[in-house]
Design a protein around this motif. Structure first.
Motif, PDB file in Angstrom:
ATOM      1  N   GLU A  48       0.824  -1.213   0.000  1.00 50.23           N
ATOM      2  CA  GLU A  48       0.000   0.000   0.000  1.00 50.23           C
ATOM      3  C   GLU A  48       0.856   1.260   0.000  1.00 50.23           C
ATOM      4  OE1 GLU A  48      -4.021  -1.595   2.324  1.00 50.23           O
ATOM      5  OE2 GLU A  48      -2.373  -0.691   3.477  1.00 50.23           O
ATOM      6  N   GLU A  49       1.846   1.320   0.868  1.00 49.14           N
ATOM      7  CA  GLU A  49       2.642   2.533   1.025  1.00 49.14           C
ATOM      8  C   GLU A  49       3.647   2.735  -0.110  1.00 49.14           C
ATOM      9  OE1 GLU A  49       4.449   2.722   4.844  1.00 49.14           O
ATOM     10  OE2 GLU A  49       2.541   2.819   5.920  1.00 49.14           O
ATOM     11  N   ASN A  50       4.190   1.644  -0.634  1.00 46.43           N
ATOM     12  CA  ASN A  50       5.248   1.763  -1.638  1.00 46.43           C
ATOM     13  C   ASN A  50       4.749   1.728  -3.069  1.00 46.43           C
ATOM     14  OD1 ASN A  50       6.777   1.655   0.646  1.00 46.43           O
ATOM     15  ND2 ASN A  50       7.940  -0.162   0.108  1.00 46.43           N
ATOM     16  N   ALA A  51       3.496   1.280  -3.271  1.00 50.95           N
ATOM     17  CA  ALA A  51       3.019   1.161  -4.645  1.00 50.95           C
ATOM     18  C   ALA A  51       1.533   1.477  -4.825  1.00 50.95           C
ATOM     19  CB  ALA A  51       3.312  -0.252  -5.173  1.00 50.95           C
ATOM     20  N   LEU A  65       8.083 -15.294  -8.835  1.00 50.47           N
ATOM     21  CA  LEU A  65       7.264 -14.346  -8.085  1.00 50.47           C
ATOM     22  C   LEU A  65       6.194 -13.734  -8.972  1.00 50.47           C
ATOM     23  CD1 LEU A  65       6.524 -12.672  -5.624  1.00 50.47           C
ATOM     24  CD2 LEU A  65       8.332 -11.050  -6.264  1.00 50.47           C
ATOM     25  N   ALA A  66       6.568 -13.356 -10.192  1.00 46.86           N
ATOM     26  CA  ALA A  66       5.608 -12.751 -11.106  1.00 46.86           C
ATOM     27  C   ALA A  66       4.422 -13.681 -11.355  1.00 46.86           C
ATOM     28  CB  ALA A  66       6.289 -12.393 -12.430  1.00 46.86           C
ATOM     29  N   GLU A  67       4.693 -14.963 -11.551  1.00 47.41           N
ATOM     30  CA  GLU A  67       3.616 -15.932 -11.774  1.00 47.41           C
ATOM     31  C   GLU A  67       2.750 -16.078 -10.529  1.00 47.41           C
ATOM     32  OE1 GLU A  67       2.417 -17.580 -14.375  1.00 47.41           O
ATOM     33  OE2 GLU A  67       3.750 -16.275 -15.530  1.00 47.41           O
ATOM     34  N   ALA A  68       3.358 -16.036  -9.366  1.00 52.74           N
ATOM     35  CA  ALA A  68       2.594 -16.145  -8.120  1.00 52.74           C
ATOM     36  C   ALA A  68       1.649 -14.950  -7.953  1.00 52.74           C
ATOM     37  CB  ALA A  68       3.543 -16.231  -6.936  1.00 52.74           C
ATOM     38  N   VAL A  69       2.102 -13.763  -8.350  1.00 55.46           N
ATOM     39  CA  VAL A  69       1.253 -12.576  -8.278  1.00 55.46           C
ATOM     40  C   VAL A  69       0.061 -12.731  -9.220  1.00 55.46           C
ATOM     41  CG1 VAL A  69       1.118 -10.088  -8.720  1.00 55.46           C
ATOM     42  CG2 VAL A  69       3.149 -11.050  -7.617  1.00 55.46           C
ATOM     43  N   ARG A  85      -3.182  -7.281 -14.730  1.00 59.42           N
ATOM     44  CA  ARG A  85      -2.287  -8.259 -14.098  1.00 59.42           C
ATOM     45  C   ARG A  85      -0.830  -7.815 -14.200  1.00 59.42           C
ATOM     46  NH1 ARG A  85      -4.613 -13.169 -12.777  1.00 59.42           N
ATOM     47  NH2 ARG A  85      -6.719 -13.478 -13.630  1.00 59.42           N
ATOM     48  N   GLU A  86      -0.439  -7.364 -15.392  1.00 57.42           N
ATOM     49  CA  GLU A  86       0.959  -6.967 -15.584  1.00 57.42           C
ATOM     50  C   GLU A  86       1.279  -5.695 -14.808  1.00 57.42           C
ATOM     51  OE1 GLU A  86       3.098  -9.138 -17.122  1.00 57.42           O
ATOM     52  OE2 GLU A  86       1.212 -10.205 -16.833  1.00 57.42           O
ATOM     53  N   ILE A  87       0.328  -4.770 -14.739  1.00 57.69           N
ATOM     54  CA  ILE A  87       0.540  -3.553 -13.948  1.00 57.69           C
ATOM     55  C   ILE A  87       0.699  -3.909 -12.470  1.00 57.69           C
ATOM     56  CG2 ILE A  87      -0.574  -1.445 -13.122  1.00 57.69           C
ATOM     57  CD1 ILE A  87      -1.834  -1.170 -15.906  1.00 57.69           C
ATOM     58  N   THR A  88      -0.099  -4.855 -12.011  1.00 64.98           N
ATOM     59  CA  THR A  88      -0.011  -5.282 -10.614  1.00 64.98           C
ATOM     60  C   THR A  88       1.329  -5.931 -10.324  1.00 64.98           C
ATOM     61  OG1 THR A  88      -2.409  -5.607 -10.496  1.00 64.98           O
ATOM     62  CG2 THR A  88      -1.070  -6.714  -8.831  1.00 64.98           C
ATOM     63  N   VAL A  89       1.808  -6.760 -11.239  1.00 60.97           N
ATOM     64  CA  VAL A  89       3.126  -7.385 -11.047  1.00 60.97           C
ATOM     65  C   VAL A  89       4.197  -6.311 -10.918  1.00 60.97           C
ATOM     66  CG1 VAL A  89       4.892  -8.864 -12.062  1.00 60.97           C
ATOM     67  CG2 VAL A  89       2.487  -9.510 -12.247  1.00 60.97           C
ATOM     68  N   ARG A  90       4.136  -5.296 -11.772  1.00 63.98           N
ATOM     69  CA  ARG A  90       5.130  -4.217 -11.705  1.00 63.98           C
ATOM     70  C   ARG A  90       5.054  -3.476 -10.370  1.00 63.98           C
ATOM     71  NH1 ARG A  90       3.809  -3.488 -17.281  1.00 63.98           N
ATOM     72  NH2 ARG A  90       2.426  -1.720 -16.867  1.00 63.98           N
ATOM     73  N   ALA A 101       7.225  -2.177  -5.035  1.00 61.66           N
ATOM     74  CA  ALA A 101       7.063  -2.105  -3.580  1.00 61.66           C
ATOM     75  C   ALA A 101       8.162  -2.880  -2.868  1.00 61.66           C
ATOM     76  CB  ALA A 101       5.694  -2.647  -3.183  1.00 61.66           C
ATOM     77  N   LEU A 102       8.483  -4.059  -3.366  1.00 63.07           N
ATOM     78  CA  LEU A 102       9.539  -4.866  -2.741  1.00 63.07           C
ATOM     79  C   LEU A 102      10.904  -4.212  -2.912  1.00 63.07           C
ATOM     80  CD1 LEU A 102       8.494  -8.538  -3.613  1.00 63.07           C
ATOM     81  CD2 LEU A 102       8.547  -7.461  -1.347  1.00 63.07           C
TER      82      LEU A 102
END
Length: 346
Positions: free
Chosen positions: A206-209, A232-236, A249-254, A259-260
């Protein structure tokens, strides 16, 4: 014939399939810009960033705002590939000095070598490997107690880091899930993810992305082990609701990777420390420009500049952020999210 006289057998470079190389390691011409200028020009003309390089963003605007003059003290807080630094270095000569900081032990050596090879007075360039949060210490070591005339901080990751799979910043190519700006320090993203609770990961997302699926993703990812970026990308992607379209989906992965990365490198902590010290690092009349790439960074810079302007510490600052032109974003799509803020000290 003695062992010392045995010639080293010739080794051919590994071949790749198709017309153009796909793997980062196979892009020989792009990774050797001094030898293959024509190839580099073609890659840039296509709107892409050559492998292992970085195109400076808003360079013309930054140089106009900072207006560095011969004999002045300048700082590039985030050296990277050296595009901004090269322009600043030329502008402050003769008689001036550019202090360049970067925490990446891999890229800083290469960039310093390129800048010195391009020609400058030996004393005109001082390079220090450190995070920009350590700027006051760097100034003290140079005995620049009065501060500097020109200061630039580009808060974006360099393309060299994103493009190299071995650094683990991107899921474009598979690589170890690392993300550390300085691979010699700190905790890699893989290890951090395994240690995080769902509550802590939710806060990071939430805070970083500004991730709207933060709670759902935190429950699915916290405490899991992913050795590679694509794992990790596939898990997301799997964790998102089935109705989510491909683009989202791809925007969320980014956003998860962003954030990490911020958490791994403690980027907001470093930025807060840097901003707290910033005004004391400028001489009267000193100019500062900061490039940000997401809302968490921009909010922090905006608030500092606004408060310093109201308090009389700055005499001027831009009200509206400066963004890259449509032409620049066509030529360099990585410039699209950039926002530039500037200020002048009283």
């Amino acid at each position: 014939m003695s062992d010392a006289e045995v010639p080293t057998p010739h080794r051919r470079r590994p071949r790749y399939s198709g017309k153009n190389p796909v793997r980062f390691e196979d892009k020989y011409k792009e990774l050797n810009p001094e030898l293959h200028a024509e190839t580099i020009a073609k890659v840039r003309a296509s709107g892409k960033t050559p492998a292992g390089q970085h195109v400076p963003i808003l360079l013309k605007e930054i140089m106009q705002i900072l207006a560095p003059q011969p004999g002045e003290r300048a700082v590039d807080c985030t050296l990277g590939y050296g595009g901004h630094a090269s322009a600043l270095l030329k502008a402050v000569q003769p008689g001036g000095t550019l202090l360049a900081l970067d925490q990446d032990p891999i890229e800083i050596v290469r960039t310093e070598a390129r800048l010195r090879a391009a020609g400058c007075e030996e004393s005109a360039l001082v390079v220090k490997r450190m995070n920009f949060a350590g700027l006051p210490r760097a100034l003290a070591e140079l005995e620049w107690s009065g501060g500097v005339d020109v200061l630039l901080a580009d808060l974006g990751c360099s393309s060299m880091q994103f493009d190299n799979p071995a650094r683990g910043f991107s899921f474009k190519h598979d690589g170890p899930l690392d993300m550390r700006m300085n691979p010699q320090r700190g905790v890699a993203a893989r290890d951090l993810l395994q240690k995080l609770s769902a509550a802590k990961l939710k806060m990071i997302l939430e805070e970083n992305a500004d991730e709207r699926h933060a709670a759902l993703l935190a429950d699915a990812l916290a405490g899991t082990d992913h050795a590679t970026t694509r794992s990790l990308a596939e898990a997301v992607r799997r964790a998102l609701p089935h109705r989510t379209n491909e683009e989202e989906r791809e925007i969320t992965v980014r956003r998860v990777f962003q954030a990490l990365r911020i958490a791994v490198n403690e980027e907001f902590t470093a930025l807060d420390t840097f901003l707290h010290q910033l005004t004391n690092c400028l001489r009267p009349g000193g100019r500062v420009a900061i490039l940000t790439f997401h809302s968490g960074e921009d909010r922090r810079v905006k608030h500092l500049f606004r408060d310093a302007l109201r308090g009389g510490i700055f005499t001027s600052a831009n009200d509206e952020v400066i963004r890259p032109s449509s032409q620049e974003t066509r030529d360099n799509p990585r410039a699209t999210p950039a926002k530039l803020r500037w200020a002048v000290k009283a």
